[in-house]
Design an enzyme around this catalytic site. Sequence first.
Site: not given
Lengths: 503, 503, 503, 503
Positions: B164, B283
Amino acid sequence: MDSTKCFRIEKDAQIPFNNKVDYCIGTGRMGLALQKEYQEQLALVQEEIGFSHIRGHGLFSDDMAIYQEYTDENGKKHAEYNFTYLDLVMDSYLKLNIRPFLELGFMPDKMASGEQTVFYWKGNVTPPASYDAWCELVQATLRHLMERYGEEEVVTWPIEVWNEPNLPGFWKDADMEEYFKLFARTFAAIKEVDSRFRVGGPAICGVEDEKWIRMFMEFCRKESIPVDFVTRHHYTTELPEKDGHYGYAKLREPEEGFANLQTTRDIVDSFEEFKGMEIHITEFNTSYIPNCPLHDTNRNAAYIARQLSRLGDVNESYSYWTFGDIFEELGVPFTPFHGGFGLVANGGIPKPTFWTFKFFKDLQGTCVYRSDEAVIVKREDGSYRGIVWNMTLEGTGEDICRTYQLPIEGKECFILTKTVDEATCNPLKLWHAMGEPSSLSEEQKKLLKEAAKPFVEADRAAVQDGCAQVNITARENGVVYFEVKAVEDKSDRGYCYKRVIGK
Amino acid sequence: MDSTKCFRIEKDAQIPFNNKVDYCIGTGRMGLALQKEYQEQLALVQEEIGFSHIRGHGLFSDDMAIYQEYTDENGKKHAEYNFTYLDLVMDSYLKLNIRPFLELGFMPDKMASGEQTVFYWKGNVTPPASYDAWCELVQATLRHLMERYGEEEVVTWPIEVWNEPNLPGFWKDADMEEYFKLFARTFAAIKEVDSRFRVGGPAICGVEDEKWIRMFMEFCRKESIPVDFVTRHHYTTELPEKDGHYGYAKLREPEEGFANLQTTRDIVDSFEEFKGMEIHITEFNTSYIPNCPLHDTNRNAAYIARQLSRLGDVNESYSYWTFGDIFEELGVPFTPFHGGFGLVANGGIPKPTFWTFKFFKDLQGTCVYRSDEAVIVKREDGSYRGIVWNMTLEGTGEDICRTYQLPIEGKECFILTKTVDEATCNPLKLWHAMGEPSSLSEEQKKLLKEAAKPFVEADRAAVQDGCAQVNITARENGVVYFEVKAVEDKSDRGYCYKRVIGK
Amino acid sequence: MDSTKCFRIEKDAQIPFNNKVDYCIGTGRMGLALQKEYQEQLALVQEEIGFSHIRGHGLFSDDMAIYQEYTDENGKKHAEYNFTYLDLVMDSYLKLNIRPFLELGFMPDKMASGEQTVFYWKGNVTPPASYDAWCELVQATLRHLMERYGEEEVVTWPIEVWNEPNLPGFWKDADMEEYFKLFARTFAAIKEVDSRFRVGGPAICGVEDEKWIRMFMEFCRKESIPVDFVTRHHYTTELPEKDGHYGYAKLREPEEGFANLQTTRDIVDSFEEFKGMEIHITEFNTSYIPNCPLHDTNRNAAYIARQLSRLGDVNESYSYWTFGDIFEELGVPFTPFHGGFGLVANGGIPKPTFWTFKFFKDLQGTCVYRSDEAVIVKREDGSYRGIVWNMTLEGTGEDICRTYQLPIEGKECFILTKTVDEATCNPLKLWHAMGEPSSLSEEQKKLLKEAAKPFVEADRAAVQDGCAQVNITARENGVVYFEVKAVEDKSDRGYCYKRVIGK
Amino acid sequence: MDSTKCFRIEKDAQIPFNNKVDYCIGTGRMGLALQKEYQEQLALVQEEIGFSHIRGHGLFSDDMAIYQEYTDENGKKHAEYNFTYLDLVMDSYLKLNIRPFLELGFMPDKMASGEQTVFYWKGNVTPPASYDAWCELVQATLRHLMERYGEEEVVTWPIEVWNEPNLPGFWKDADMEEYFKLFARTFAAIKEVDSRFRVGGPAICGVEDEKWIRMFMEFCRKESIPVDFVTRHHYTTELPEKDGHYGYAKLREPEEGFANLQTTRDIVDSFEEFKGMEIHITEFNTSYIPNCPLHDTNRNAAYIARQLSRLGDVNESYSYWTFGDIFEELGVPFTPFHGGFGLVANGGIPKPTFWTFKFFKDLQGTCVYRSDEAVIVKREDGSYRGIVWNMTLEGTGEDICRTYQLPIEGKECFILTKTVDEATCNPLKLWHAMGEPSSLSEEQKKLLKEAAKPFVEADRAAVQDGCAQVNITARENGVVYFEVKAVEDKSDRGYCYKRVIGK
């Protein structure tokens, strides 16, 4: 029948209830205890329920190989004893925290006076050719056990002489006089080893039982035998109808059986010196045949609940026949669900009746309520545990709905139920749906085990008027276990259950 | 909504359905994999579900202790690598038949260019002070793994660069240019070790995701980097409202998320040379916070069923975040049910969503039906497996009743259902009823596990018009799994089920 | 040195020997107890040796996560306690039948008055910013333990306040006055929870130990603190020489250390009111660094044998530092044999010293002989057990040969020896021969374990003049355990051992 | 005899050596496979050694309960088959990764033409009353196995018809013509089920073996039976002398037996169409009685080493009789060390011969040296493994010392030895020293297991002239296994082994 009722339990209620559910459990013949599957089933039973003693036939039968003979160079015959298998069996029992309730029998072939046998596995049921040899065998066995496991331990193991001598199939000609001789000789031999041993008989079933019990007590009186306890069996079905490998048997009204047990109690108590003597039911079940499909059903589970609520009334203990389905009295079973006596079906699958025992095992405390359909106990911490069953001899189709008002402290209570009935815990039905396979795959076993667990529900409820309101619905042939205790909310900072579930 | 419907499946139906439920699962940081409870939870997950890969953060974080430095006698600093813990972790993964989906990050403190950290456990999120040192670390680690576990094995482990980077909390200033540099250098370093390694990025979450994906593909095009796959994350709740230790988040309409994923797909496909490239969702979950009680509910389980029925449409795989609740991003949880990401609550208790995964794992075969509330597959042996869910964003209170007519051979069929809903498989409710204890006793854990199993029912039914009639009722937030197969009765000689149950 | 000697033990010999080998064992910081490998090593230790208590640092360090703070809506800070990990650790200890010897420390970062830390894992060693907050933490922790594990149980767990405050590395500035304050406040706080708790200190090592002990006793006298026991540490090597990751340290003459311990005893006894008070050595080993390869050697095993034969003389207990090599005080070890403190090397391999403990654990009975090289005890059943060691500070190359004449009944005796020396039980040598691999394969671990077992020999010998003649040869750095008991031949019919072996 | 010798192995040496040590192992009758102790012993054997197949008697004997009969309502008799126990046994085998080498026999009592039995456990050895019934039994059994375990799997299980029909004790009157009839009928019945099954005979022992083999081949020729392989047994002791429960037997010169096997080979090869046909030794051991204490000795281990080095020369496989001592052919053993056939003594104690098998199992590679006292193989990675034995028929008292010069790359080599001889791995001696107890306590079992492990030594040595110098000393009746491989030192920074051990 009015199927909805409410019962209020008084604060200081105290009802007689002698719960000896875990004192003893039956087993297939001792030689089978060498088997792996047998041990796995017993381990499961011990882990979930936990019995103190185990009783079965065949200690002296030839597959245990204890009694041996050899001829010396002068042609003289000698006895010798082989305890290799006995050690394996006893080691495995003790490792599972269970002790034998020793049943002395059957006759080693070489020591027997005849060739009559019982069962597929051929237990010799004739008296010993030599009572001296028999007594030496008994003594040698006990002495060996004491040496290996310690005197203090072994003298606590109860000893019963033979099995069902009142049946000609189990004791040649059901010869009462001969049995009394066996009893007297064996009793004396055991006490010679250690007087602390507790020895009982006559281990009869319900055929001419009154006569046998009375004569046995009279014999003991006459011979001044200080017998330690009396034993008998207890089965509660009609004669089975046979079809192929199976027998179908109808349940009898429980009260008939309880009355019969009361009679035994009365006979024993009628002897001044034996009054109040312990009576052990060393076998009980619904049907007395190991191929009665009834044993695998929820109906059996509910019927046995009723039994367990009552059998302690006039008896010291009662041993369900048997813990598992490794059993060969009529041969090796063809399928996993074949109506065996066991609490566990082959493949390691608990039957509904398994849970009846589990539930009663968890029912420790002071009894505050008992009826024909329920028992409730209170525990030291103020919580309650109860069992409600909906027993039917044949189908009724009706649920019973009960409310118990149980005095409890606090504002809220935790109510837990575990339900075993035809809808929630019925591996037999699943097996039938599968097509009744005789050979289970690992996958099928796993699935059957998943379907053989009680259904668990829990809730939190407000205490009303100082009472928990416990509403139980027991469906036909269902057994419902419940726990109730006061609960205090300890929600963590910021946790709100209602918000969590969006309600 | 009309809650009762009937669907007839055609004999040769074949519906697209890319079921990659078991490709990958998320985990708390790698250092936690040393823990016993972590391993026990993972073992449970692998035994029941069985994932192929596992992905999480922290490979290079200091608790894994890989990157070390020392100064020699001349005062010169050297790197040295410690693989003691890495070996322990990888050994344990492989023993459980799961392989890492390697995420490279975060930065070892000693190698970092700054001190910014993320999480309670303080992962350093700054670029390396030296990219050379970083590349050497990556290479040394891969070479060590190849030596220990074999080249052929290790080159199959996918590699993702960082996590991220589009969030300033996870990558200093969310500096895109710096991330691309990291990616390019790392990519080259890995391929130098072995060109068979497959390397992807940019591992973004849904913030400015379109821009990041587009820029990433353009960067790869410009720099001629033959990236092997693209990765992104997928969460589907609104911003949570915080209260104490917890956050409460509302579910979003699933279609919004699916549309977002389609956009990513479209962007990637708009690059000729990357068209059809694998996109891995490394995810996903409902909420993106590890203290969202929603995760523990049946609502979550039903919502995730819908996700699992769709996520394979435009993605190669999708990794639920996470398998268990040993997790420290916001600190150590205070209670077993604290809204952690895991399929398993602490104490080893499967949550409802655990079973959604189990059910989809068992859904192998040719898809014959798919809707917003169900998927059905047919297997080679002619049997069927299906899942029906009753997803609600908030409560509806309504059941859905469905009948599926499934073409099948034979006269009778075996129908099995496993139901996970608020009434049948709801450990959260039991825990709440208990008073929400933070410290579970062994007895409480056992009870919670008993209450955390699907409810199993089975029956045998007649095949009608060549079809099995499968009636499924899914209660609110329920997930129902079923199996249907033809069954042949193999009753043993004399066995009659109807007579057995007295009906 | 005359290396061959004969000793005749008198029939009624009774020699003082206070064997407390199994009272307590050391451990790496408590947070490591969450690890799987840690638990496996501890399980091995408990299975073979079985300690009663375990003591280590870090109960209140941040990785245990107990002490937490939050700010309420009014901006006020509150403490809250998280016992999730503490429960996991304590559950695992009790499951292995071991209890904590609680060491209170180090300081939670948020509660600390400064930032000074000790070790790679950064234990904060500054006094609390608020003694009230500290006392509340201590009390909350004890109360939680009592609630979870039962009052009766938890009050038996000894409690020690802090660790080695006489070193500035472990307690800021080694500030004695501040430590006494900590002790007094903590002592009072604990007794307030339950006066049955037993609390001691000052947990010092051998730096200025005389002064510290004396001042500590005087402080307790002056403040009328009824301290329950005194604690100190005991290490017996010179300053180590450092090379790379390792430190090499020379052993000191054991008598030097014993004299030091006597001094402590004398100081304590010089206070009338504390005379005879228990002194617990809460840490001992040869070297005090966790990277001293000496710990892995047979030399260490023999040296520790001498220690174990003497440490009980003036101390109540002595806790070897540590049971295993999961330990991070200097960082994560690079190789399995890195000179860690543990009885067990990483990979689950027992080191020679492991067996010294096992042998002393088996040395229960009445001591009949004790010297600088041997201890022998007689058991109730008339059998003997002994240990002979050949301790060397550096090499001697000489074996010692001893004959012990032990009075015994019967004609024959069974003599068993178990030998741990450089030739028979030396996993370090095997690991070196393998090339000193840092990453062990499963196969290598198995082989190392096979090479890490005592060498077992047994024989039957004639009893001469009422004595068993036990000949023991202990090679350099060897430790030999023996058992002697009368034996009666129970040969089975026809079995002749001489004929069997053809001799 | 010159007991010290040196052998230089050439770089490209390649010596014939057909190592089939792990193809098959013998077992007590199949019914015993239900036992827990049996399964534990087999698990131990499989874990350490790992055989592919298992062969024993009693598949169709009554304790397996396969063949059953019932009479219908018309009084007609029918066969029915019960596979409950067969499934249990086969499941357990496959779980341990071992497959049956099926031996078809003995006769179910109800199907038998006579009452003659063999063994304590009474295997019926008469021909079937109806060959049709026999063939149906064989076919039903194979079909059941195929259904349960899969066709592809089951057709790989070799099938042997009956056991030792050349002895009148095993086959009524050793009637050759009748056996050939049995073989021909059975062969045809099996091939009818699936022609891929491989079927052999005549399973004879060494009595009139030449005649039987020749006649069997001629029968097959004459009847055009495409037999798949030939089987026979191989025992190598003189007639035993009996004393009490035991028999004492002298070993024969191995060459006598090898010559006998060569004769069988020559006979088979003399038939053009059967030339080179597989010959399986489906039983071998030293003595052929299960109460010959020789089996428990180190002498047996060394003798069997010699056998294992040669038996593959003219045979496809050779199955040691048996893996464990759960065995009842002469009754239940009275003591753990009773001279049973097994590699494992009762109580789970490996005998010396166990390790001979383990060592040969580890001897995979290209043979580079073979003599009457040693075999050495080279592995793909350039390392070597070897076994040296010092076989004696009676005692010699002499060690043999051998040096093998093995070409190897590098500067240093790792040399590992594992020694099994009377001094290092001799549980029998320990048991004798204990007083030959018939009932072992858990403690005694543990000790015996500790004493039943090979003695492991390892060292690192310089490579000289491109060769590792391997010095092996094998004491009388000893078996020494060794491994040699090049080793590279990977000492960690600062680690110096010489300094560690102070030498």
